[in-house]
Design a protein around this motif. Structure first.
Motif: not given
Length: 142
Positions: A79-83, A92-96, A114-115
């Protein structure tokens, strides 16, 4: 003709056959990589039909993280890698969305909120529909 003692002929034949088999395996192990190096590696996609060839390395990484998350939906590393990959590629929308999943899996990590707020600020003005999920924004009550 040379005469062998009883059983020695069988031992010699077995030894010669074993030696020939060993030489065959050794030659195959040496010759095959040399031939591949000269001819170039062949592209064998027969064992990976689900994988789609992507020219963009970020898209390949995103696809890899997606495959991991299909097997393990709560894998925090994936999940972190995907973000990170989606932020780097400008999605950005996909990262959110991926960050929301990560926040659901690890609610104790306060830096994620915060991120997420920083990512929401990077969204274009017409994509503010993701903002209500930020912790600073109160939820609407019925």
């Amino acid at each position: 003709m040379v005469k062998f003692a009883k059983g020695q002929l069988k031992q010699k034949i077995f030894l010669i056959l074993a030696l020939l088999g060993f030489l065959n395996l050794t030659a195959t192990g040496i010759v095959k990589p040399l031939l591949e190096a000269v001819q170039g590696p062949g592209l064998d996609t027969s064992d990976t039909p689900a994988m789609v060839q992507t020219p963009n390395p970020l898209a390949s990484q995103e696809q890899g993280y997606g495959l991991v998350l299909e097997r393990e939906p709560t894998n925090t590393t994936a999940l972190r890698g995907l973000v990170d990959v989606r932020v780097e590629s400008g999605n950005i929308a996909g990262a959110i969305a991926a960050l929301d999943r990560l926040m659901a899996v690890t609610p104790e990590d306060e830096t994620l909120a915060t991120e997420r707020a920083n990512l929401v600020q990077q969204l274009p003005q017409d994509s503010e529909n993701l903002a209500p999920n930020t912790p600073e924004t109160p939820a609407t009550q019925p």
